[in-house]
Design an enzyme around this catalytic site. Structure first.
Site, PDB file in Angstrom:
ATOM      1  N   CYS A  35      30.972 101.728  -6.170  1.00 13.78           N
ATOM      2  CA  CYS A  35      30.778 103.345  -5.597  1.00 13.78           C
ATOM      3  C   CYS A  35      29.729 104.354  -6.248  1.00 13.78           C
ATOM      4  O   CYS A  35      30.200 104.905  -6.616  1.00 13.78           O
ATOM      5  CB  CYS A  35      31.257 103.562  -4.168  1.00 13.78           C
ATOM      6  N   ARG A  42      36.615 102.804   7.623  1.00 18.29           N
ATOM      7  CA  ARG A  42      34.714 102.746   8.418  1.00 18.29           C
ATOM      8  C   ARG A  42      34.587 102.833   7.157  1.00 18.29           C
ATOM      9  O   ARG A  42      34.596 103.098   5.118  1.00 18.29           O
ATOM     10  CB  ARG A  42      34.223 103.392   8.796  1.00 18.29           C
ATOM     11  N   CYS A  99      31.400 102.484   3.846  1.00 16.71           N
ATOM     12  CA  CYS A  99      30.663 104.047   3.315  1.00 16.71           C
ATOM     13  C   CYS A  99      29.623 103.454   3.653  1.00 16.71           C
ATOM     14  O   CYS A  99      29.199 102.363   3.661  1.00 16.71           O
ATOM     15  CB  CYS A  99      31.497 103.558   1.794  1.00 16.71           C
ATOM     16  N   CYS A 140      27.285 103.104   0.115  1.00  9.37           N
ATOM     17  CA  CYS A 140      27.314 101.409  -1.612  1.00  9.37           C
ATOM     18  C   CYS A 140      27.237 100.284  -0.694  1.00  9.37           C
ATOM     19  O   CYS A 140      27.932  99.410  -1.119  1.00  9.37           O
ATOM     20  CB  CYS A 140      28.524 101.867  -2.358  1.00  9.37           C
ATOM     21  N   TRP A 160      31.691  59.490 -12.128  1.00 10.10           N
ATOM     22  CA  TRP A 160      30.851  60.257 -12.319  1.00 10.10           C
ATOM     23  C   TRP A 160      29.870  60.867 -10.996  1.00 10.10           C
ATOM     24  O   TRP A 160      29.570  61.738 -10.667  1.00 10.10           O
ATOM     25  CB  TRP A 160      30.187  59.055 -13.070  1.00 10.10           C
ATOM     26  N   TYR A 203      29.913  64.816  -9.281  1.00 10.23           N
ATOM     27  CA  TYR A 203      28.724  65.295  -9.406  1.00 10.23           C
ATOM     28  C   TYR A 203      28.606  65.843  -7.830  1.00 10.23           C
ATOM     29  O   TYR A 203      28.124  67.294  -7.373  1.00 10.23           O
ATOM     30  CB  TYR A 203      27.148  64.268  -9.275  1.00 10.23           C
ATOM     31  N   ASP A 210      28.463  61.442 -18.491  1.00 15.84           N
ATOM     32  CA  ASP A 210      26.912  62.019 -18.090  1.00 15.84           C
ATOM     33  C   ASP A 210      26.043  61.827 -20.121  1.00 15.84           C
ATOM     34  O   ASP A 210      26.387  62.197 -20.365  1.00 15.84           O
ATOM     35  CB  ASP A 210      26.693  62.968 -17.212  1.00 15.84           C
TER      36      ASP A 210
END
Length: 486
Positions: free
Chosen positions: A36, A61, A63, A66, A424, A428, A444
């Site tokens: 911020c 609460r 900002c 930011c 494999w 993946y 692979d």
């Protein structure tokens, strides 16, 4: 991180830690992200929270400067395989909004009481508070980017009543919904069919390689990559969402700016949270590139590749079932051949969109539809046909579960128990469908070529934990043959 380390990060406005923790200032009642730009508060006036929901539950609460609720998500959730990490992934996918806390607990296999106790102890907020924080963020997006009425936005964001919507928005943002709407971007179209979004991420972010990866594997009719007049690309695809189909499009950025521009067309706005989370997973927007670079960049063999592409990501997917099917389609064939077969199956078994959207015409076929596919439509060896149909049947009847909160080890064991599904394919699927950051694919061909090119032996991968998925993508990108699966 301890409190002193957090305060040092706040003092230096370290944007790399946005989303990792939140700074609440007792004298103002406001909480911020670490980066911020406001004047750094005194140490004795600040408290640190692991989530925005915890800060909100404590009475702070957001900002207005930011926008801490819009910071990238904590990269910790994708790494963690424990109950808290799995719960956070499901909450982000909108499970609490759709199924309630009871549904979340049932998916995780724990009682509601135990789940609430674990989340509160770890994150400072229970599942309802975490979901409520997410609803508030969704409501703000809709208020500031659409012309929907407040009542439409309330239910689209997941609130159960207008009163709950009004009270939450006032408490979280210190403004009424009407006041938030007055602060919207006036340059946006007044009546757009799509919801425009900025999907924040941590820099550096190598956008080019991820668009290359998706373009190479785009299934015609389901996905497309459109080249714009300025040379940049827009990735578009059809989404199968809980209450109806949708379309997402994401622009390739011209220069680093900390976010990707995105637009969502939804059948039901209540799917916004789910669509956003799945798009973030696809583009791996919650990763921490600095944490990855600290491990992989220190390796003698891999370090040069990491320094060449410091923000390389590991793409996920918007639909775990679709990705699992495509992994089997890609076994032992080229990416182009697998993509062609996937397109044929989409035409034959996919659900058409109500109206075409550019080149998008259909949703990818469901597992249930493909489980009963005609063998004549499966242009592949008989063994792979059996593997595909067995996988789809297991996904359709729940024998194999691949939702965001699944235990990855359990899912891997369930997949390996299916005929024709080997290590494999399981790896993946874990890497992309389950967003596992620590998958290595030693067999692979692209990985083997990459290892040879950088002079790293296969056993070096043990040093790359817990970021081996990113190492695989660096090896693939190192002038290695393209990975075979789509």
């Amino acid at each position: 991180m301890d409190d002193e380390a957090c305060y040092r990060a706040v003092s230096s406005r370290d944007a790399r830690l946005d989303g990792v923790f939140y700074t609440a200032v007792r004298t103002t009642g406001i909480y911020c992200r670490p980066s911020c730009p406001a004047l750094t508060p005194k140490r004795q006036n600040v408290t640190f929270y692991p989530t925005a929901a915890a800060a909100q539950s404590a009475g702070f609460r957001a900002c207005r400067r930011c926008r801490p609720d819009a910071s990238p998500g904590s990269p910790e959730w994708n790494v963690r395989a424990d109950l808290v990490g799995r719960a956070m992934r499901l909450i982000a996918d909108g499970v609490v909004d759709r199924e309630g806390v009871a549904g979340l607990a049932a998916r995780l296999g724990y009682s509601e009481r135990h789940l609430g106790r674990e989340l509160t102890a770890e994150l400072g907020a229970g599942p309802l508070a975490l979901a409520r924080s997410q609803r508030a963020h969704t409501a703000r997006i809709l208020l500031q980017t659409t012309e929907l009425t407040a009542s439409e936005i309330a239910f689209a964001a997941g609130f159960s009543s207008i009163r709950q919507f009004n009270e939450t928005v006032r408490e979280v943002y210190g403004q009424t919904p009407t006041e938030l709407r007055e602060r919207r971007n006036r340059r946006a179209p007044a009546a757009s069919a799509a919801v425009p979004l900025r999907l924040a991420h941590r820099e550096p972010y190598e956008a080019g390689p991820i668009f290359d990866f998706l373009e190479l594997r785009a299934v015609p009719g389901v996905e497309e990559v459109v080249r714009r007049a300025d040379g940049r690309r827009t990735y578009r695809r059809a989404l199968a969402l809980p209450t109806g189909p949708g379309v997402v499009e994401v622009d390739e950025p011209a220069a680093p700016k900390g976010w990707l521009d995105c637009r969502l067309e939804l059948t039901e706005l209540r799917d916004l949270t789910t669509a956003v989370q799945r798009t973030r997973a696809l583009f791996d927007l919650d990763a921490d590139p600095d944490a990855v670079a600290r491990v992989l960049g220190a390796d003698e063999g891999l370090g040069a590749l990491v320094r060449r592409r410091p923000g390389l990501r590991s793409p996920g997917h918007v639909d775990p079932h679709e990705l699992a099917v495509r992994a089997v389609l890609g076994q032992q064939v080229s990416v182009a051949a697998a993509r062609t077969l996937a397109a044929r199956l989409a035409v034959r078994y996919g659900k058409p969109l109500a109206a075409p959207s550019g080149g998008l015409t259909t949703l990818f076929p469901s597992a249930a539809a493909l489980a009963d596919a005609d063998p004549a439509d499966l242009a592949m060896p008989a063994a792979r046909q059996r593997a595909l149909r067995g996988l789809c049947a297991a996904l359709a009847d729940g024998t194999v579960t691949l939702d965001p909160g699944v235990d990855r080890e359990q899912a891997a064991a369930e997949l390996l128990a299916l005929p024709g599904i080997g290590p494999w394919t399981v790896g993946y699927i874990r890497m992309r469908a389950l967003a596992d950051p620590d998958v290595f694919l030693p067999t692979d061909i692209g990985v083997r070529h990459g290892l040879a090119a950088c002079g790293a032996p296969p056993e070096a991968a043990e040093r790359w934990r817990p970021w081996r998925s990113y190492a695989v993508h660096h090896l693939w990108a190192n002038n290695a043959p393209a990975p075979r699966s789509i």
